[in-house]
Design a protein around this motif. Structure first.
Motif, PDB file in Angstrom:
ATOM      1  N   VAL A  78       0.869  -1.177   0.000  1.00 13.06           N
ATOM      2  CA  VAL A  78       0.000   0.000   0.000  1.00 13.06           C
ATOM      3  C   VAL A  78       0.904   1.224   0.000  1.00 13.06           C
ATOM      4  CG1 VAL A  78      -1.851   1.231   1.183  1.00 13.06           C
ATOM      5  CG2 VAL A  78      -1.735  -1.261   1.313  1.00 13.06           C
ATOM      6  N   HIS A  79       0.664   2.130  -0.919  1.00 17.82           N
ATOM      7  CA  HIS A  79       1.542   3.278  -1.092  1.00 17.82           C
ATOM      8  C   HIS A  79       1.041   4.492  -0.306  1.00 17.82           C
ATOM      9  CE1 HIS A  79       3.471   0.939  -4.143  1.00 17.82           C
ATOM     10  NE2 HIS A  79       2.367   0.861  -4.861  1.00 17.82           N
ATOM     11  N   PRO A  80       1.946   5.372   0.121  1.00 14.97           N
ATOM     12  CA  PRO A  80       1.535   6.616   0.785  1.00 14.97           C
ATOM     13  C   PRO A  80       0.555   7.391  -0.099  1.00 14.97           C
ATOM     14  CG  PRO A  80       3.904   6.309   0.958  1.00 14.97           C
ATOM     15  CD  PRO A  80       3.423   5.253   0.007  1.00 14.97           C
ATOM     16  N   GLY A  81      -0.472   7.934   0.533  1.00 18.25           N
ATOM     17  CA  GLY A  81      -1.485   8.672  -0.213  1.00 18.25           C
ATOM     18  C   GLY A  81      -2.670   7.828  -0.620  1.00 18.25           C
ATOM     19  N   SER A  82      -2.632   6.537  -0.294  1.00 17.28           N
ATOM     20  CA  SER A  82      -3.723   5.640  -0.664  1.00 17.28           C
ATOM     21  C   SER A  82      -4.986   5.957   0.129  1.00 17.28           C
ATOM     22  CB  SER A  82      -3.307   4.187  -0.406  1.00 17.28           C
ATOM     23  OG  SER A  82      -4.404   3.304  -0.564  1.00 17.28           O
ATOM     24  N   ASP A  83      -6.127   5.783  -0.513  1.00 15.39           N
ATOM     25  CA  ASP A  83      -7.413   5.905   0.189  1.00 15.39           C
ATOM     26  C   ASP A  83      -8.099   4.545   0.273  1.00 15.39           C
ATOM     27  OD1 ASP A  83      -8.060   5.519  -2.443  1.00 15.39           O
ATOM     28  OD2 ASP A  83      -9.377   7.274  -2.637  1.00 15.39           O
ATOM     29  N   GLN A  84      -7.324   3.498   0.180  1.00 14.41           N
ATOM     30  CA  GLN A  84      -7.842   2.130   0.207  1.00 14.41           C
ATOM     31  C   GLN A  84      -8.475   1.823   1.561  1.00 14.41           C
ATOM     32  OE1 GLN A  84      -4.957  -0.534  -1.400  1.00 14.41           O
ATOM     33  NE2 GLN A  84      -6.017  -2.400  -0.766  1.00 14.41           N
ATOM     34  N   CYS A  85      -9.586   1.081   1.547  1.00 18.51           N
ATOM     35  CA  CYS A  85     -10.292   0.737   2.785  1.00 18.51           C
ATOM     36  C   CYS A  85     -10.474  -0.774   2.954  1.00 18.51           C
ATOM     37  CB  CYS A  85     -11.664   1.401   2.829  1.00 18.51           C
ATOM     38  SG  CYS A  85     -11.615   3.202   2.965  1.00 18.51           S
ATOM     39  N   HIS A  86     -10.095  -1.526   1.959  1.00 16.08           N
ATOM     40  CA  HIS A  86     -10.260  -2.978   1.989  1.00 16.08           C
ATOM     41  C   HIS A  86      -9.292  -3.586   0.988  1.00 16.08           C
ATOM     42  CE1 HIS A  86     -12.430  -2.375  -1.776  1.00 16.08           C
ATOM     43  NE2 HIS A  86     -13.215  -1.512  -1.146  1.00 16.08           N
ATOM     44  N   PRO A  87      -9.119  -4.902   0.984  1.00 16.89           N
ATOM     45  CA  PRO A  87      -8.205  -5.508   0.007  1.00 16.89           C
ATOM     46  C   PRO A  87      -8.591  -5.115  -1.416  1.00 16.89           C
ATOM     47  CG  PRO A  87      -8.835  -7.111   1.672  1.00 16.89           C
ATOM     48  CD  PRO A  87      -9.690  -5.903   1.910  1.00 16.89           C
ATOM     49  N   SER A  88      -7.589  -4.938  -2.256  1.00 14.09           N
ATOM     50  CA  SER A  88      -7.846  -4.512  -3.635  1.00 14.09           C
ATOM     51  C   SER A  88      -8.476  -5.610  -4.476  1.00 14.09           C
ATOM     52  CB  SER A  88      -6.536  -4.056  -4.288  1.00 14.09           C
ATOM     53  OG  SER A  88      -5.606  -5.131  -4.346  1.00 14.09           O
ATOM     54  N   SER A  89      -8.327  -6.858  -4.045  1.00 13.25           N
ATOM     55  CA  SER A  89      -8.953  -7.979  -4.741  1.00 13.25           C
ATOM     56  C   SER A  89      -9.072  -9.146  -3.772  1.00 13.25           C
ATOM     57  CB  SER A  89      -8.131  -8.390  -5.966  1.00 13.25           C
ATOM     58  OG  SER A  89      -6.931  -9.033  -5.570  1.00 13.25           O
ATOM     59  N   GLU A  90      -9.732 -10.211  -4.199  1.00 14.02           N
ATOM     60  CA  GLU A  90      -9.893 -11.383  -3.346  1.00 14.02           C
ATOM     61  C   GLU A  90      -8.570 -12.095  -3.097  1.00 14.02           C
ATOM     62  OE1 GLU A  90     -12.859 -13.978  -4.836  1.00 14.02           O
ATOM     63  OE2 GLU A  90     -14.499 -12.538  -4.632  1.00 14.02           O
ATOM     64  N   GLU A  91      -7.562 -11.750  -3.878  1.00 12.83           N
ATOM     65  CA  GLU A  91      -6.252 -12.371  -3.716  1.00 12.83           C
ATOM     66  C   GLU A  91      -5.584 -11.941  -2.418  1.00 12.83           C
ATOM     67  OE1 GLU A  91      -1.890 -12.534  -6.006  1.00 12.83           O
ATOM     68  OE2 GLU A  91      -3.536 -11.326  -6.821  1.00 12.83           O
ATOM     69  N   PHE A  92      -5.861 -10.708  -1.964  1.00  5.49           N
ATOM     70  CA  PHE A  92      -5.145 -10.130  -0.829  1.00  5.49           C
ATOM     71  C   PHE A  92      -6.027 -10.039   0.411  1.00  5.49           C
ATOM     72  CE2 PHE A  92      -3.166  -8.253  -4.667  1.00  5.49           C
ATOM     73  CZ  PHE A  92      -1.895  -8.796  -4.520  1.00  5.49           C
TER      74      PHE A  92
END
Length: 348
Positions: A211-225
């Motif tokens: 996950v890179h700085p500045g990310s707004d991710q809230c959950h895994p990006s796919s079922e793989e992770f």
């Protein structure tokens, strides 16, 4: 006091687990034995004199108690001594200035606490099945105030604890690997007793993604992770997404310690003692920064060369040559300059 375990199955083991020869790597306090252990602990405390904790400078009676769900461990208890030794050694130079005052263990004595243990076991087993036998269970540090830690022990993590601002690694709970607590330590505030507090938690990480700085991710990006890290090769942050914060994190221990009020001065590493990871910046930081500009396959190739260097399969010179060939000097210089500017701004 005997540390009675139950097994959380994970065939690959905990890479940095707090274990001793007689304590299984995935041991948890058995819910069925916690009442007996709690009584034993209270009996133990009642016969300890005020000078018991002379090595820490605070007696058992002087230490402000946490809630009833925590059992204090004392010098000589193998789990206490292992956690203390690991924590102090992982602080580097700051370890010489830090004094561990107390270590507490979560007793999991209540009905809801026992349910959280069973829930964690269920998710660990499910992750093990999903990931082909390895749930990737590790230990991680989480810093907070005394009140926050008491709240987590009683109710679990809440939405207001989700770090989605200063850390800039998405919406989740950030923890530091057990062998690298510095990131947590330097953000801690001092309570009225002059102490700082850290939670040592067991984590189900599964398969992690960068996950890179500045990310707004809230959950895994796919079922793989299943979880996030700031670097796969040398992580300083474990990111457990908000969707998993009360199923994939199990708080087990609290460590309370004293440290110098001006932590930054003690956390800086003298130039002469720094290990050269690259001519200008640590290689893990370089890889993390480059991954924002390079495709995943190229980043994985750089990670492979870095791993080969760490395993002494290639020389440092060969590693640098390969990175220059893959990335190109123009991008490399730009990333390094940006990093140096950020470091200078931080120090100033």
């Amino acid at each position: 006091m005997e540390y009675t375990p139950i097994q959380v199955r994970n065939t690959n083991g905990i890479k940095h687990g707090f274990t001793s020869d007689n304590t299984p790597k995935h041991s948890l306090q058995s819910p069925t034995s916690t009442n007996q252990a709690s009584r034993h602990s209270r009996d133990q405390e009642s016969v300890i004199s005020d000078s018991e904790s002379s090595s820490s400078g605070v007696s058992s009676l002087q230490f402000p108690p946490f809630n009833d769900g925590l059992i204090r461990l004392f010098e000589g208890d193998r789990v206490h001594d292992l956690i203390k030794r690991r924590f102090v050694s992982s602080l580097g130079l700051l370890g010489k200035q830090a004094t561990v005052v107390a270590v507490h263990r979560n007793s999991f004595s209540g009905v809801l606490e026992q349910a959280r243990v069973k829930s964690f076991q269920i998710f660990a087993k499910a992750m093990e099945n999903k990931c082909g036998g390895d749930a990737n269970v590790k230990f991680g540090w989480y810093g907070g105030t005394r009140d926050e830690i008491s709240e987590i022990m009683k109710h679990g993590f809440s939405a207001r604890m989700i770090d989605n601002s200063n850390g800039l690694y998405g919406c989740g709970i950030y923890l530091s690997p057990d062998d690298s607590p510095v990131e947590c330590v330097k953000k801690l505030s001092v309570d009225k007793d002059g102490l700082r507090h850290l939670l040592l938690c067991r984590l189900i990480l599964g398969k992690s993604e960068v996950v890179h700085p500045g990310s707004d991710q809230c959950h895994p990006s796919s079922e793989e992770f299943d979880s996030g890290m700031d670097s796969l090769s040398s992580p300083k942050k474990y990111i457990v997404w908000s969707t998993h914060m009360n199923t994939h994190i199990l708080p087990e221990f609290v460590i309370s310690f004293r440290a110098p009020s001006r932590l930054k001065a003690h956390l800086r590493i003298p130039e002469s003692s720094r290990k050269p990871n690259s001519p200008w910046m640590p290689f893990p930081a370089l890889i993390s920064a480059l991954s924002k500009f390079l495709p995943p396959t190229t980043t994985k190739l750089i990670i492979k060369y870095h791993r080969d260097h760490r395993e002494k399969k290639i020389s440092r010179k060969e590693l640098v040559q390969q990175v220059r060939k893959i990335v190109g000097d123009k991008l490399l210089i730009s990333v390094i300059k940006s990093f140096r500017t950020q470091v200078c701004n931080f120090i100033s």
